[in-house]
Design an enzyme around this catalytic site. Structure first.
Site, PDB file in Angstrom:
ATOM      1  N   THR A 188      17.033 -13.375 -38.443  1.00 38.56           N
ATOM      2  CA  THR A 188      16.737 -14.803 -38.397  1.00 38.56           C
ATOM      3  C   THR A 188      15.234 -14.998 -38.456  1.00 38.56           C
ATOM      4  O   THR A 188      14.692 -15.450 -39.439  1.00 38.56           O
ATOM      5  CB  THR A 188      17.304 -15.525 -37.166  1.00 38.56           C
ATOM      6  OG1 THR A 188      18.729 -15.485 -37.184  1.00 38.56           O
ATOM      7  CG2 THR A 188      16.906 -17.010 -37.201  1.00 38.56           C
ATOM      8  N   TRP A 239      23.553  -7.552 -35.450  1.00 36.98           N
ATOM      9  CA  TRP A 239      23.318  -8.422 -36.605  1.00 36.98           C
ATOM     10  C   TRP A 239      23.262  -7.568 -37.871  1.00 36.98           C
ATOM     11  O   TRP A 239      23.798  -7.955 -38.896  1.00 36.98           O
ATOM     12  CB  TRP A 239      22.026  -9.201 -36.427  1.00 36.98           C
ATOM     13  CG  TRP A 239      22.173 -10.502 -35.712  1.00 36.98           C
ATOM     14  CD1 TRP A 239      22.022 -11.751 -36.253  1.00 36.98           C
ATOM     15  CD2 TRP A 239      22.499 -10.710 -34.327  1.00 36.98           C
ATOM     16  NE1 TRP A 239      22.235 -12.714 -35.279  1.00 36.98           N
ATOM     17  CE2 TRP A 239      22.525 -12.102 -34.100  1.00 36.98           C
ATOM     18  CE3 TRP A 239      22.778  -9.858 -33.252  1.00 36.98           C
ATOM     19  CZ2 TRP A 239      22.808 -12.656 -32.855  1.00 36.98           C
ATOM     20  CZ3 TRP A 239      23.060 -10.406 -32.010  1.00 36.98           C
ATOM     21  CH2 TRP A 239      23.076 -11.787 -31.823  1.00 36.98           C
ATOM     22  N   ASN A 241      27.727 -10.061 -35.768  1.00 39.91           N
ATOM     23  CA  ASN A 241      27.415 -11.474 -35.637  1.00 39.91           C
ATOM     24  C   ASN A 241      27.710 -12.237 -36.925  1.00 39.91           C
ATOM     25  O   ASN A 241      27.140 -11.954 -37.984  1.00 39.91           O
ATOM     26  CB  ASN A 241      25.935 -11.645 -35.278  1.00 39.91           C
ATOM     27  CG  ASN A 241      25.545 -13.097 -35.104  1.00 39.91           C
ATOM     28  OD1 ASN A 241      25.872 -13.719 -34.106  1.00 39.91           O
ATOM     29  ND2 ASN A 241      24.849 -13.637 -36.095  1.00 39.91           N
ATOM     30  N   GLU A 242      28.602 -13.222 -36.837  1.00 40.23           N
ATOM     31  CA  GLU A 242      28.891 -14.167 -37.917  1.00 40.23           C
ATOM     32  C   GLU A 242      29.137 -13.471 -39.256  1.00 40.23           C
ATOM     33  O   GLU A 242      28.727 -13.956 -40.307  1.00 40.23           O
ATOM     34  CB  GLU A 242      27.748 -15.179 -38.045  1.00 40.23           C
ATOM     35  CG  GLU A 242      27.587 -16.041 -36.806  1.00 40.23           C
ATOM     36  CD  GLU A 242      26.478 -17.069 -36.926  1.00 40.23           C
ATOM     37  OE1 GLU A 242      25.740 -17.026 -37.925  1.00 40.23           O
ATOM     38  OE2 GLU A 242      26.357 -17.922 -36.033  1.00 40.23           O
ATOM     39  N   GLU A 246      27.646 -18.308 -29.143  1.00 42.30           N
ATOM     40  CA  GLU A 246      26.296 -18.778 -29.448  1.00 42.30           C
ATOM     41  C   GLU A 246      26.346 -20.273 -29.718  1.00 42.30           C
ATOM     42  O   GLU A 246      27.179 -20.737 -30.490  1.00 42.30           O
ATOM     43  CB  GLU A 246      25.718 -18.060 -30.659  1.00 42.30           C
ATOM     44  CG  GLU A 246      24.308 -18.495 -31.022  1.00 42.30           C
ATOM     45  CD  GLU A 246      23.807 -17.864 -32.309  1.00 42.30           C
ATOM     46  OE1 GLU A 246      23.366 -18.618 -33.198  1.00 42.30           O
ATOM     47  OE2 GLU A 246      23.880 -16.625 -32.425  1.00 42.30           O
TER      48      GLU A 246
END
Length: 983
Positions: free
Chosen positions: A108, A150, A190-191, A277
């Site tokens: 990010t 991530w 993550n995602e 989150e």
């Protein structure tokens, strides 16, 4: 949940409830009918025997390099920040902390280091998450700690969902054990979806090696909802493996968090439901949404735990998503930090209920006034608390709590009024209530959070930073790396992609150097791709008259970059600014835009550097003069006005190893003398309020925080012009205005056509400067002959081309005093071709896009209008109507303003990674009158996003029309169109 109403059983005894009014409802009068001075009264039954799900706490996610700069903070400020986050009875008292398990890839706002870069090495000391978890655990031994990935190393055999990854995670847990850190839960990816069988195998490995660690899944985006719950029901083995079901943003993404959601299937799992989150949002925007979410996650969705990203916004302000945290700490050189209201929003829940307390289903509900209330009871039943938030109330109200099966202890009341700017109104002890007849009545006002409790131990921390926000990192700046432990990150250096750390120097140099360690592409979360592996350092607010010196050494063929005046970086894209690239194939100086990451070559040459040898590279910037030096040899000196401010970046070609040493930043000229922002105030013709987690008030243009911004009202009826006016506080002699655009990677609202007006009295204004600015993130300057004024007004004018945004934005404005160095507006350098160097020679001369206008036969919708194809911004584009309603052919026509001898058209497809609209079959026509058109060329283009060309014999024309007869998904799109003019 249905509101339960009862008659009041008695009166209320009040002790020093400062700043609030209290009313007892007379016996025999129905609560729903009771009003005093027009205020509504409601009664909520709070039943101690209605215990529901177990409260797991409110926590945070440290990931995406969000905590990077906190590690470098001086004491005592660093400990003060940690106390506000973790210390019980002091601030947010975080009950859960999830950290990123680093993978050396941008996740990010930067990249976090891996503990295993190869299958054969483990380094448990890398990174700062171990340190953060230790600090959290020391302050709150009961905090729940967890890890989530991530990205991951590229050496995994079988990719992410592999046994290699399970072994990798077990080694991470071994590292945690070495640090005396107790890990409570682990996740997946993550995602990025999930593999059910991998989770079953991961659970078996945990049962064997770490049986006390729980497994949570699946950290999905809101797009997928609670699909993990459906799969847990359908696949019994998967359901048994997962201990906690979670998803991201079930209360909305960076919204007001007015409503939270789960499914009946999720609620029937008989397992905890968590928010894996939720965004904490900006320092001045997140408190009210978080208070809503903390209550409504249980009332609406039976969710018992919430984590926000991030606990602390501690990354450079010119990197994506800055100012997203419960607190802000972006200034390690000074120690300044901003506590923020979100800390107290969290405190109203976490300081009044510990994990293990139970929600009371009778007593947790939405009130008819618009307020919400949750009630919780301790495991022993000796204490209980209620939290009431009133952010959707329209008028004052009064709530009677009818207590059943609860101890009749005296109640402490704490409140926060978020409608004021006074910190004294945050988390204050408001008084004491003594139940009489089994009830108490509390009057509540809009914009508040109230906590009512029988417990004790609450407190409000009062530490303050000993510095101010305007203190900059001083120049000269130098880092020799000699004091950095090998394997560790240097002070103030923050990796964007790749892995930079201190290491023994190679190439016949002694001592410690800074090495890019990554040798193969990792498994990426953001799909960074082959961008330069980069690290940033310095103050984003640096005025750009400085030189960057760095000793460099390549360990293998490739290149290194030294960059300056970096205005920003967004979502894994390369850093903006000026960069000199030196490698085994030669050198190049180029300028890179922040928003579109477009590179414009300024100079290049064949001089190269060899492998395993040290060289000094210097990027010197003095006003509009940009110089490149290699080993004391000047390679180039060019004039360019594109970039003006920002910090420094070091980069390496992917995925190569290289070293840096003795990095220095030295001034090349005196900095302009700016009017102090302490004396300023700002106002605007219009302002936008809350949007996607930020606020947009005029005060942001003078807060010395590059990541905040003013925006005029979104799409106001009057459109442009819009203006922001700065009051200097007194009449001063001034000579220029600096305009820093927004730095979030979005070009919407960037001011292009501008005017600057001055006034001594705030009534009569005189225009002193005007012109056009480019729509990019670099700082702009408007200058005028020195004169006296108190008010400076920047006007975003309508460009009259139908392509200007309906809004105006500004990140920071600076006003330059007449004393000190002159700051005149340098005429822009001759425009450089926006086309690649290998463009056909017919494109040596281009018609200026500023002289063009565009129309189209078909338009999808705003903002995909025709003029986006000639706006100079590769991130915007024209798009034809959807195939279902307006199939091809479709055309876009360029009016060149006058007859010209034209000989080519350059077409750039959309650059956002979506192939829809790539024109694959085309015709080009020209016209002198806009009525009669003649075809000059046609053909086919490849279905990809690379630059395309069409050429023909020079022809006189004012209008050039591109017609798409075929395109990807039967639609057409164009990011940029350029017309070649014959010499």
């Amino acid at each position: 949940m249905q509101l339960q109403r009862r008659r009041a059983a008695g009166t209320v005894a009040i002790a020093a409830l400062a700043g609030s009014w209290m009313v007892a409802i007379p016996p025999g009068q129905a609560a729903e009918d009771a009003t005093v001075d027009g205020a509504q009264h409601e009664t909520v039954v709070v039943d101690g025997d209605s215990a529901g799900r177990t409260f797991d706490g409110l926590g945070a996610v440290s990931a995406g390099a969000s905590s990077r700069l906190l590690y470098d903070y001086p004491e005592p400020e660093r400990s003060q920040i940690l106390d506000y986050l973790f210390e019980p009875g002091y601030g947010a008292e975080l009950e859960i902390l999830k950290v990123e398990i680093g993978g050396d890839t941008n996740s990010t706002s930067g990249a976090e280091p891996s503990h295993m870069r190869t299958p054969d090495e483990i380094d448990c000391g890398r990174g700062y998450e171990w340190w953060l978890m230790r600090e959290a655990q020391e302050r709150n031994p009961d905090i729940k700690l967890g890890g989530l990935q991530w990205g991951a190393p590229g050496w995994f055999d079988g990719g992410f969902w592999s046994q290699d990854n399970i072994d990798y995670l077990l080694n991470w847990l071994d590292c945690a054990e070495q640090h005396d850190i107790d890990i409570d839960f682990m996740g997946g990816w993550n995602e990025a979806g999930y593999d059910q069988e991998w989770f079953v195998e991961w659970d078996a490995a945990l049962d064997e090696h770490y049986p006390d660690v729980q497994l949570t899944a699946a950290d999905d985006t809101p797009y997928w909802g609670w699909r993990v719950a459906d799969d847990m029901v359908e696949n019994a083995d998967f359901g048994d493996a997962v201990d906690i079901a979670n998803m991201h943003s079930p209360c909305g993404w960076r919204s007001t968090y007015a409503e939270c959601s789960s499914t009946q299937t999720a609620r029937s799992l008989d397992k905890p439901l968590w928010i894996g989150e939720q965004s904490s949002m900006a320092h001045d925007a997140g408190a009210a949404p978080l208070a809503r979410g903390a209550n409504r996650m249980y009332i609406d969705a039976a969710i018992t735990g919430m984590m926000v990203w991030s606990p602390i916004s501690a990354w450079y302000s010119n990197i994506t998503m800055a100012d997203t945290g419960l607190m802000v700490a972006e200034w390690p050189w000074s120690g300044f930090y901003d506590v923020g209201d979100s800390i107290w929003s969290y405190a109203h829940t976490n300081q009044f209920a510990d994990p293990g307390w139970r929600y009371l289903d009778t007593g947790s509900e939405r009130l008819e006034s618009g307020a919400t209330q949750v009630s919780l009871v301790s495991p022993s039943g000796d204490d209980w608390s209620a939290v009431i938030e009133t952010f959707d109330m329209d008028e004052p109200s009064s709530v009677t709590l009818q207590l059943e099966n609860l101890p009749g202890k005296q109640l402490q009341v704490w409140s926060s009024d978020l409608r004021t700017d006074d910190d004294a109104d945050r988390f204050r002890r408001a008084g004491v209530l003594t139940p009489e007849g089994g009830s108490v009545t509390l009057d509540v006002e809009p914009g508040h959070i109230y906590s009512v409790t029988t417990s004790d131990g609450q407190g409000k921390g009062d530490a303050q930073p000993g510095a101010s926000v305007d203190e900059r990192l001083s120049v000269p700046f130098q880092e020799t790396f000699e004091d950095v432990d090998h394997g560790r990150t240097a002070r103030y250096f923050s990796d964007l992609a790749g892995a930079f750390e201190a290491a023994p120097c190679d190439g016949d140099r002694d001592g410690t150097c800074y090495r890019q360690m990554l040798a193969e592409e990792p498994i990426s979360w953001t799909h960074v791709g082959e961008v330069p592996l980069s690290t940033m350092v310095g103050d984003p607010r640096w005025w750009g008259d400085y030189a960057v010196h760095a000793d460099v050494m390549l360990e293998e063929p490739g290149y290194v970059e030294v960059g300056g005046r970096v205005s920003g970086q967004s979502w894994g894209s390369p850093a903006s600014g000026y960069h000199v690239r030196v490698g085994t194939d030669g050198w190049e100086l180029f300028s890179r835009d922040h928003a579109g990451a477009a590179e414009v070559s300024l100079a290049s040459g064949d001089e190269s550097i060899e492998v395993d040898s040290w060289h000094e590279v210097i990027l010197r910037m003095d006003g509009d003069t940009i110089g490149v030096f290699l080993d004391d040899r000047r390679l180039a000196e060019v004039q360019d006005t594109t970039q003006r401010t920002g910090n420094v970046a070091l980069s390496v070609s992917a995925w190569d190893n290289a070293q840096f040493d003795d990095v220095r930043v030295v001034p090349t000229a005196g900095e302009p003398k700016f009017v102090s922002k302490d004396s300023m105030s700002a106002s605007a013709t219009s302002e936008h309020g809350f949007f996607q987690g930020w606020t947009y008030g005029a005060e942001h243009v003078i807060d010395d925080r590059p990541e905040t911004e003013w925006s005029s009202a979104f799409d106001p009826p009057e459109g442009l012009p819009q203006a922001v006016t700065v009051d200097l506080g007194s009449v001063q002699r001034i000579q220029a205005l600096t305009y820093q655009p927004r730095l979030d990677g979005n070009t919407n609202g960037m001011i292009r056509s501008y005017e600057v007006h001055l006034s001594a009295d705030g009534e009569t204004f005189e225009e002193v400067a005007s012109g056009m600015w480019s729509a990019d993130s670099s700082t702009k300057v408007a200058a005028w002959p020195k004169q006296r004024a108190r008010y400076v007004r920047l006007i975003a004018a309508d460009d009259d081309e139908g392509c200007g945004d309906a809004t105006a934005t500004a990140g920071e404005l600076g006003v330059v005093q007449a004393k000190g160095p002159d700051l005149t507006t340098t005429p822009p350098a001759p425009p450089r071709s926006p086309l690649p160097d290998d463009a056909p020679e017919e494109f040596d001369h281009l018609v200026s896009q500023a002289e063009m206008s565009a129309t189209a036969s078909s338009v999808h919708s705003d903002p995909y209008i025709p003029c986006r194809s000639v706006d100079g911004d590769t991130s915007t584009f024209w798009h034809s109507a959807p195939a279902a309603t307006g199939p091809l052919p479709a055309s876009v026509t360029l009016d060149l303003g006058q007859d010209r001898d034209v000989q080519g058209l350059a077409y750039l497809p959309r650059q956002d990674g979506n192939p829809n609209g790539n024109i694959t079959s085309y015709d080009v026509e020209v016209s002198t009158d806009g009525e009669q058109f003649t075809t000059v060329t046609g053909g086919d283009w490849a279905d990809d996003d690379t630059q395309k060309y069409a050429t023909w014999e020079p022809t006189s024309a004012r209008y050039v029309r591109l017609t798409a007869s075929a395109g990807h998904f039967d639609v057409a799109a164009a990011a940029e169109l350029h017309v070649a003019e014959a010499p």
